[in-house]
Write a protein that holds these residues in place. Structure first.
Motif, PDB file in Angstrom:
ATOM      1  N   TYR A 187      34.677  79.621  31.696  1.00  0.00           N
ATOM      2  CA  TYR A 187      34.104  79.455  33.030  1.00  0.00           C
ATOM      3  C   TYR A 187      33.233  78.207  33.083  1.00  0.00           C
ATOM      4  CZ  TYR A 187      30.913  80.006  36.948  1.00  0.00           C
ATOM      5  OH  TYR A 187      30.160  79.769  38.068  1.00  0.00           O
ATOM      6  N   HIS A 188      32.271  78.095  32.167  1.00  0.00           N
ATOM      7  CA  HIS A 188      31.376  76.940  32.179  1.00  0.00           C
ATOM      8  C   HIS A 188      32.165  75.637  32.040  1.00  0.00           C
ATOM      9  CE1 HIS A 188      27.722  79.174  32.326  1.00  0.00           C
ATOM     10  NE2 HIS A 188      27.831  79.706  31.123  1.00  0.00           N
ATOM     11  N   ALA A 220      34.828  88.794  37.897  1.00  0.00           N
ATOM     12  CA  ALA A 220      35.718  89.398  36.916  1.00  0.00           C
ATOM     13  C   ALA A 220      37.053  88.664  36.868  1.00  0.00           C
ATOM     14  CB  ALA A 220      35.941  90.864  37.263  1.00  0.00           C
ATOM     15  N   PRO A 221      37.761  88.767  35.752  1.00  0.00           N
ATOM     16  CA  PRO A 221      39.093  88.173  35.677  1.00  0.00           C
ATOM     17  C   PRO A 221      39.973  88.661  36.826  1.00  0.00           C
ATOM     18  CG  PRO A 221      38.388  88.903  33.506  1.00  0.00           C
ATOM     19  CD  PRO A 221      37.359  89.404  34.475  1.00  0.00           C
ATOM     20  N   GLY A 222      40.691  87.725  37.431  1.00  0.00           N
ATOM     21  CA  GLY A 222      41.570  88.078  38.541  1.00  0.00           C
ATOM     22  C   GLY A 222      40.941  87.927  39.905  1.00  0.00           C
ATOM     23  N   THR A 223      39.630  87.672  39.962  1.00  0.00           N
ATOM     24  CA  THR A 223      38.968  87.508  41.259  1.00  0.00           C
ATOM     25  C   THR A 223      38.959  86.060  41.716  1.00  0.00           C
ATOM     26  OG1 THR A 223      36.782  87.262  40.224  1.00  0.00           O
ATOM     27  CG2 THR A 223      37.477  89.493  40.824  1.00  0.00           C
ATOM     28  N   GLY A 224      39.365  85.153  40.853  1.00  0.00           N
ATOM     29  CA  GLY A 224      39.356  83.735  41.180  1.00  0.00           C
ATOM     30  C   GLY A 224      40.666  83.067  40.828  1.00  0.00           C
ATOM     31  N   GLU A 225      40.580  81.806  40.434  1.00  0.00           N
ATOM     32  CA  GLU A 225      41.775  80.985  40.277  1.00  0.00           C
ATOM     33  C   GLU A 225      42.042  80.529  38.843  1.00  0.00           C
ATOM     34  OE1 GLU A 225      40.827  77.786  42.876  1.00  0.00           O
ATOM     35  OE2 GLU A 225      41.114  78.966  44.728  1.00  0.00           O
TER      36      GLU A 225
END
Length: 266
Positions: A187-188, A220-225
């Motif tokens: 993420y970072h 959480a995983p799957g909530t973004g791209e």
């Protein structure tokens, strides 16, 4: 897949010492924490309470941060902070002791923000010295010091994998320490514009740890791209065999829905 729940950012609706048991109840056998105390040298009772919460929950502590200062207030580590360097040094034996008693081998040392009135050169020299001291302190228990790029902290100087790897190379050159490794928080790295796929291709076998969250939102995983599943799978193919730290923000009620769906699909 071996996940470890970061109980300092997840399950925050619960008191800190109740979170390991909640992670276990959600189906996980491992947890990690930021520094769970207000001072570098907590009381014996505080340490015992923390250790008992881990043991009583029946989970493995897989990661622990060194004291990073007041994180909600914007601090991001004491490693390169001249005025607070003694606090970091005092913290090393405490961290190693907890790790020894709980079988934890990975210890995240946040580098610290740039400080007004202090030169980058002075801070970097101190950072290398303190990382070497931390590496020596945890080496006796077979431990590894982790160093990570961080997003969302304007004065934190390590933004990309190369930034952190350059510091690690300096520590090794100056002290001979072999047990300082990159913490690859996908993420970072992604938020800071790093080429995560290239970092994986070039360094996965040498990662000290991986942490994940999705973007935008650090959810959480799957909530973004972000292609987190692909990045994890490729890291595994290239030799990373450690835990995957879950370091995202999500309410307790829905925190692990993605993992439940994954288990069902398997």
């Amino acid at each position: 897949m071996t996940y470890t729940v970061n109980c300092s950012i997840l399950l925050t609706e619960l008191p800190l010492l109740e979170r390991p048991a909640a992670a276990k109840a959600a189906g996980f056998d491992a947890v990690e924490f930021w520094w769970p105390f207000e001072t570098s040298v907590p009381t014996d009772a505080q340490v015992t309470g923390f250790e008992n919460a881990i043991k009583d929950a029946g989970v493995q502590l897989t990661g622990l941060n060194f004291n990073a200062g007041n994180m909600p207030g914007g601090d991001r580590g004491l490693v390169s902070w001249p005025a607070r360097s003694p606090e970091f040094q005092d913290n090393i034996d405490v961290v190693a002791g907890i790790g020894e008693r709980l079988g934890c081998k990975a210890f995240n040392a946040l580098y610290g923000n740039r400080i007004d009135g202090e030169s980058a050169e002075k801070q970097n020299a101190l950072g290398a010295e303190n990382l070497a001291a931390a590496a020596a302190g945890v080496a006796r228990i077979g431990g590894t010091v982790l160093l990570e790029p961080v997003s969302g902290a304007p004065r934190y100087p390590l933004l990309t994998a190369v930034d952190a790897l350059n510091v690690i190379a300096r520590v090794k050159a100056e002290s001979g320490a072999e047990n300082v490794k990159l913490l690859a928080d996908f993420y970072h790295l992604a938020v800071n514009g790093d080429d995560v796929a290239a970092v994986i291709e070039n360094h996965a076998k040498d990662f000290g740890h991986i942490q994940i969250a999705d973007n935008p939102g650090r959810g959480a995983p799957g909530t973004g791209e972000l292609p987190l599943g692909e990045w994890i799978a490729r890291s595994r193919e290239l030799g990373y065999d450690g835990y995957i730290g879950l370091e995202y923000k999500e309410p307790q009620q829905t925190a692990f829905n993605w993992a439940i769906r994954q288990r069902v699909s398997q």
